[in-house]
Scaffold this motif. Structure first.
Motif, PDB file in Angstrom:
ATOM      1  N   ASP A  39      -5.511 -17.398   1.894  1.00 42.66           N
ATOM      2  CA  ASP A  39      -4.456 -18.075   2.649  1.00 42.66           C
ATOM      3  C   ASP A  39      -5.019 -19.118   3.623  1.00 42.66           C
ATOM      4  OD1 ASP A  39      -5.379 -16.280   4.540  1.00 42.66           O
ATOM      5  OD2 ASP A  39      -3.437 -15.330   4.908  1.00 42.66           O
ATOM      6  N   CYS A  40      -4.200 -20.127   3.869  1.00 45.15           N
ATOM      7  CA  CYS A  40      -4.587 -21.195   4.784  1.00 45.15           C
ATOM      8  C   CYS A  40      -4.122 -20.822   6.190  1.00 45.15           C
ATOM      9  CB  CYS A  40      -3.967 -22.515   4.334  1.00 45.15           C
ATOM     10  SG  CYS A  40      -2.173 -22.527   4.473  1.00 45.15           S
ATOM     11  N   ILE A  41      -4.172 -21.752   7.114  1.00 41.21           N
ATOM     12  CA  ILE A  41      -3.850 -21.419   8.503  1.00 41.21           C
ATOM     13  C   ILE A  41      -2.376 -21.065   8.702  1.00 41.21           C
ATOM     14  CG2 ILE A  41      -5.759 -22.819   9.419  1.00 41.21           C
ATOM     15  CD1 ILE A  41      -3.574 -24.896  10.226  1.00 41.21           C
ATOM     16  N   LEU A  64      -0.996 -17.059  -0.565  1.00 45.08           N
ATOM     17  CA  LEU A  64      -2.408 -17.329  -0.803  1.00 45.08           C
ATOM     18  C   LEU A  64      -2.552 -18.426  -1.848  1.00 45.08           C
ATOM     19  CD1 LEU A  64      -2.096 -14.190   0.054  1.00 45.08           C
ATOM     20  CD2 LEU A  64      -4.479 -14.031  -0.632  1.00 45.08           C
ATOM     21  N   HIS A  65      -3.280 -19.485  -1.517  1.00 46.98           N
ATOM     22  CA  HIS A  65      -3.494 -20.585  -2.458  1.00 46.98           C
ATOM     23  C   HIS A  65      -4.384 -20.118  -3.608  1.00 46.98           C
ATOM     24  CE1 HIS A  65      -1.631 -23.841  -0.162  1.00 46.98           C
ATOM     25  NE2 HIS A  65      -2.123 -23.303   0.937  1.00 46.98           N
ATOM     26  N   VAL A  66      -3.866 -20.266  -4.829  1.00 47.34           N
ATOM     27  CA  VAL A  66      -4.634 -19.849  -6.011  1.00 47.34           C
ATOM     28  C   VAL A  66      -5.461 -21.046  -6.482  1.00 47.34           C
ATOM     29  CG1 VAL A  66      -4.486 -19.000  -8.386  1.00 47.34           C
ATOM     30  CG2 VAL A  66      -2.780 -18.273  -6.691  1.00 47.34           C
ATOM     31  N   ARG A 102       4.748 -27.856  -2.273  1.00 48.96           N
ATOM     32  CA  ARG A 102       3.596 -28.212  -1.452  1.00 48.96           C
ATOM     33  C   ARG A 102       3.630 -27.394  -0.158  1.00 48.96           C
ATOM     34  NH1 ARG A 102       0.636 -33.232  -0.537  1.00 48.96           N
ATOM     35  NH2 ARG A 102       1.790 -34.172  -2.251  1.00 48.96           N
ATOM     36  N   CYS A 103       2.466 -26.910   0.229  1.00 45.18           N
ATOM     37  CA  CYS A 103       2.360 -26.083   1.447  1.00 45.18           C
ATOM     38  C   CYS A 103       2.389 -26.972   2.685  1.00 45.18           C
ATOM     39  CB  CYS A 103       1.055 -25.298   1.395  1.00 45.18           C
ATOM     40  SG  CYS A 103       0.746 -24.233   2.811  1.00 45.18           S
ATOM     41  N   ARG A 104       2.735 -26.397   3.808  1.00 43.70           N
ATOM     42  CA  ARG A 104       2.711 -27.132   5.069  1.00 43.70           C
ATOM     43  C   ARG A 104       1.334 -27.711   5.368  1.00 43.70           C
ATOM     44  NH1 ARG A 104       4.574 -24.491  10.203  1.00 43.70           N
ATOM     45  NH2 ARG A 104       4.406 -22.400   9.335  1.00 43.70           N
ATOM     46  N   CYS A 105       0.282 -27.089   4.808  1.00 38.67           N
ATOM     47  CA  CYS A 105      -1.071 -27.582   5.037  1.00 38.67           C
ATOM     48  C   CYS A 105      -1.352 -28.814   4.170  1.00 38.67           C
ATOM     49  CB  CYS A 105      -2.105 -26.493   4.739  1.00 38.67           C
ATOM     50  SG  CYS A 105      -2.277 -26.099   2.986  1.00 38.67           S
ATOM     51  N   GLY A 106      -0.415 -29.127   3.258  1.00 45.08           N
ATOM     52  CA  GLY A 106      -0.563 -30.300   2.414  1.00 45.08           C
ATOM     53  C   GLY A 106      -1.157 -29.996   1.046  1.00 45.08           C
TER      54      GLY A 106
HETATM   55 ZN   LIG Z   1      -1.448 -23.973   2.836  1.00 44.55          ZN
END
Ligand SMILES: [Zn+2]
Lengths: 147, 433
Positions: free
Chosen positions: B247-249, B254-256, B309-313
Motif C-alpha cells: 500500500d501507498c501512503i 494495495l498496489h499490485v 487511479r489512486c490518489r497517489c497518482g
Molecule cells: Zn496509491
C-alpha cells in the motif's frame, strides 16, 4: 480386596461440578467420599458412591466422561500417629501412594481412607501382615450410611 | 528519482498491451516446457493461441497448491535446472514443503517489485534498512534484502529474533526503515519500552510489514508508539514472495505490480471470472517469471480489485486488504496452517478424537494458538499424569510436524460445537478489534 471408585473428567469451567452432582442426585445416587485433583485446565473428580453402576450409567447418559477403577479402602485408627503408621508400612514395602482421600464420617472412631497405590498387591500384603483391616464395598457402604 | 517509479504510473492502455504480450509469451513457454501445463491445457481444450485478449485467460485452467505438492520438488520447472539460481520453500506444512525456483532474471524482477514496494512508502537510497524477516528458506528475509539493495539503500541483514540486538542496531546504526512481521515489531516496541528506549527518539521513520494478517488497530499502535509510517506488504512464495502488492501512503488498497503478477478475481465456488470491483478470490498469473511460472494460481484470499487511479497518482490496480479466506487456512507467525493438518496429527495419536478446535488470538503482540481437543474414554486416565502426558504428546507432535508451538487444552467430549454435524474448527480472535 478393593472398592469401586468413579473418576470423572472435568473441564475447569463454572458449573461443571454442579452438573455432575445434579446428575447423580437425580439418579438417586449418594456420594460417600470425594476428592478433586485439578490442574490449570482440567480436573479429575474421584467419587465413592453407594451405587457405582447406576452412577456410571447416569453420567454416560449425559455424555460425561467417567471411568470405574479399583481403589483400596483402609480402616485407620483415630489415635494420633495412626495415619503415619499406615503410610510407613507402604514406604517400607516400597509401595507408592498415588493419591488418597478420606471417607466423610466425622464421628467415627475408625476413619476410612481411600488409597490408590502403584502396587496394590504389595500394599494389601503389607496391610494384612500388620493386621490392618481393608474394607469391602459393602463395608464402605454401611460405613458411609452410619454417618 | 528511481527509474522504476515510472512503471507504477504507466498509462493503462500501454500496461494492458504489455500484459497481453507477456501473458501470451508465458502461456506458450509453459505449454511447451512444462508437462503439467501441457496436460492441463489439453484437458481444458485450450491452446496458448486462444488468448486473443487478456480476458481470455479465464478459459485457462487454475493451478492449486496441491499441484505444487504433486510435482515436488522440481516438476513444474519451465527452464533447465542449470538456469535456476535460487530455491526457496514454504514452512509449516505437513509432509513436503512447497518449493519455488528462481532464475537470475526472476530474482531481478523480484528485487524490482520489492524496490517498488519500498518506494510506495517513500523509501530512498538514503535510507538504512533493517531486515527483521527470517532469512533462509522463507522468502521474507532475502526478498526484502534484495529489494532494498535494488533501491540503493544500506541494508542490515539482521534476520528475526535477538530483539535487544535489533534495538541496539536501530539506535547505533541509525536505522530508518524496518521490515518484518507486524507482530514481531510490536513485540520489539514493547521490549524497547522495557529497556527504557524511546523509539520516537531513534531515526526510524518507515516500516514495511507483512507475512501475516494484521489490522488497522495494529497500524495505529505502531504509528502511535514510534515515528514510523507503517505499510502493508502482500505476497506469496508461489508467485514470488513478498512484494506482489503493497500500500501507498493513502492506504486505500494495495498496489499490485501487475506488469509482473496479473491478478483476477473469481467466484471461489464456480471459478467464474468476476467483473472489476466485485468481491471474490484473488488469483495471480506470473507474466515475467521464467523458473516456475504459476498460471491462475488460487490464493484462496478474498479481495476486490480497484482499477481507478489512486490518489497517489498510480495507475496500477489496487487490491483490498485480505480480511478472510475462501478456505480455512490460518497464518500464524507467518506459518500457514490448515485445520486438516492438526486433524491428521491427532489421528496419529491414540486416545484423541477428531473433535478439536483451533483458537488463534493475539493477547499481546504475538499470535497464540490454542488447540482444544476432546478427550476420549480410551484416553481418559484416572491419573492427572496420564492426561498431562497425552497433552505433552500432542503439543510435541504439533511442534514437530507443523512447526508451531500450541497450547493444548483437553476438553470434555461433546463440548466442541458441532454445526450441522461438522465441528466449528477455527475461532480467530485476532481480527476482532
Ligand atoms: Zn496509491
Amino acid at each position: 480386596m478393593s472398592v469401586k471408585q468413579l473418576s470423572i473428567f472435568l473441564e475447569n469451567r463454572p458449573g461443571r461440578l454442579v452438573t455432575v452432582a445434579k446428575v447423580l442426585g437425580d439418579a438417586g445416587v449418594s456420594i460417600l467420599a470425594l476428592s478433586v485433583a485439578d490442574t490449570k485446565d482440567f480436573g479429575i473428580l474421584r467419587l465413592i458412591v453407594d451405587d457405582v453402576a447406576k452412577a456410571d450409567e447416569a453420567l454416560h447418559g449425559q455424555g460425561i466422561l467417567c471411568q470405574i477403577s479399583d481403589v483400596t479402602a483402609v480402616e485407620i485408627g483415630s489415635a494420633p500417629g495412626s495415619l503415619a503408621f499406615v503410610l510407613e508400612l507402604f514406604t517400607k514395602s516400597g509401595v507408592n501412594v498415588e493419591y488418597m482421600y478420606a471417607i466423610a464420617e466425622p464421628c467415627s472412631t475408625h476413619p476410612v481412607m481411600v488409597f490408590r497405590f502403584d502396587q496394590p498387591k504389595a500394599a494389601l500384603e503389607a496391610l494384612a501382615a500388620a493386621g490392618i483391616h481393608v474394607c469391602t464395598d459393602a463395608e464402605v457402604l454401611s460405613h458411609g450410611q452410619r454417618a | 528519482m528511481n527509474d522504476l517509479l515510472l512503471k507504477d504510473f504507466v498509462e493503462r492502455g500501454a500496461l494492458e498491451r504489455l500484459q497481453y504480450e507477456r501473458l501470451r509469451e508465458t502461456l506458450e513457454r509453459v505449454y511447451n516446457n512444462v508437462p503439467f501445463y501441457r496436460k492441463s491445457f489439453d484437458e481444458a481444450g485450450v491452446k496458448p493461441s486462444d488468448l486473443k485478449t487478456l480476458k481470455d485467460l479465464s478459459k485457462f485452467p487454475f493451478t492449486n497448491k496441491t499441484d505444487l505438492r504433486d510435482n515436488y520438488p522440481f516438476g513444474l520447472l519451465a527452464v533447465p535446472q542449470k538456469d535456476i539460481v535460487r530455491i526457496h520453500a514454504s514452512s509449516g506444512t505437513t509432509g513436503k514443503p512447497t518449493v519455488v525456483c528462481y532464475t537470475r532474471h526472476d530474482l531481478e524482477c523480484w528485487a524490482e517489485t520489492m524496490c517498488r514496494t519500498f518506494q510506495l512508502g517513500g523509501a530512498t537510497e538514503n535510507d538504512i534498512f533493517q531486515v527483521g524477516y527470517g532469512y533462509g528458506l522463507f522468502t521474507g528475509g532475502l526478498g526484502a534484502h534484495y529489494g532494498a539493495e535494488r533501491l540503493g539503500a544500506s541494508v542490515i541483514p539482521m534476520g528475526g529474533g535477538a530483539t535487544e540486538k535489533q534495538i541496539m542496531l536501530i539506535r547505533d546504526f541509525g536505522t530508518t526503515v524496518f521490515c518484518g512481521t507486524p507482530s514481531y515489531f510490536i513485540h520489539l516496541i514493547e521490549e524497547a519500552e522495557k529497556l527504557g528506549v524511546d523509539l520516537k527518539e531513534t531515526k526510524l521513520r518507515l516500516g514495511f510489514f507483512g507475512a501475516e494478517p494484521w489490522t488497522e488497530a495494529m497500524r495505529d499502535l505502531i504509528e502511535s508508539r514510534t515515528n514510523i509510517k507503517a505499510h502493508d506488504i502482500f505476497g506469496l512464495s508461489e508467485i514470488m514472495g513478498p512484494g506482489v502488492s503493497a500500500d501507498c501512503i493513502y492506504h486505500e488498497g494495495l498496489h499490485v505490480f501487475e506488469d509482473h503478477y496479473y491478478p483476477e478475481i473469481i467466484d471461489p465456488e464456480t471459478g467464474e471470472l468476476l467483473p472489476p470491483g466485485e468481491e471474490g478470490e484473488i488469483c495471480f498469473t506470473n507474466i515475467t517469471k521464467e523458473g516456475m511460472p504459476m498460471i491462475r494460481y488460487r490464493t484462496h484470499d478474498i479481495s476486490r480489485l480497484h482499477y481507478e487511479r489512486c490518489r497517489c497518482g498510480r495507475t496500477i490496480v489496487r487490491m483490498e486488504k485480505v480480511r478472510r479466506r475462501s478456505d480455512d487456512m490460518l497464518i500464524i507467525h507467518g506459518v500457514n496452517l490448515f485445520p486438516t493438518q492438526v486433524e491428521s496429527v491427532l489421528l496419529g495419536i491414540p486416545g484423541t478424537s477428531p473433535h478439536y478446535q483451533l483458537v488463534v488470538s493475539r493477547p499481546k503482540a504475538m499470535d497464540e494458538l490454542e488447540i482444544r481437543v476432546e478427550v476420549t474414554p480410551e484416553a481418559f486416565s484416572d491419573q492427572v499424569r496420564g492426561l498431562e502426558v497425552l497433552r505433552a504428546q500432542i503439543a510435541s507432535r504439533i511442534k514437530q510436524l507443523i512447526g508451531l508451538s500450541a497450547r493444548i487444552t483437553l476438553v470434555e467430549p461433546g463440548t466442541i460445537e458441532r454445526s450441522i454435524g461438522k465441528a466449528k474448527r477455527v475461532i480467530d480472535l485476532r481480527n476482532q478489534k
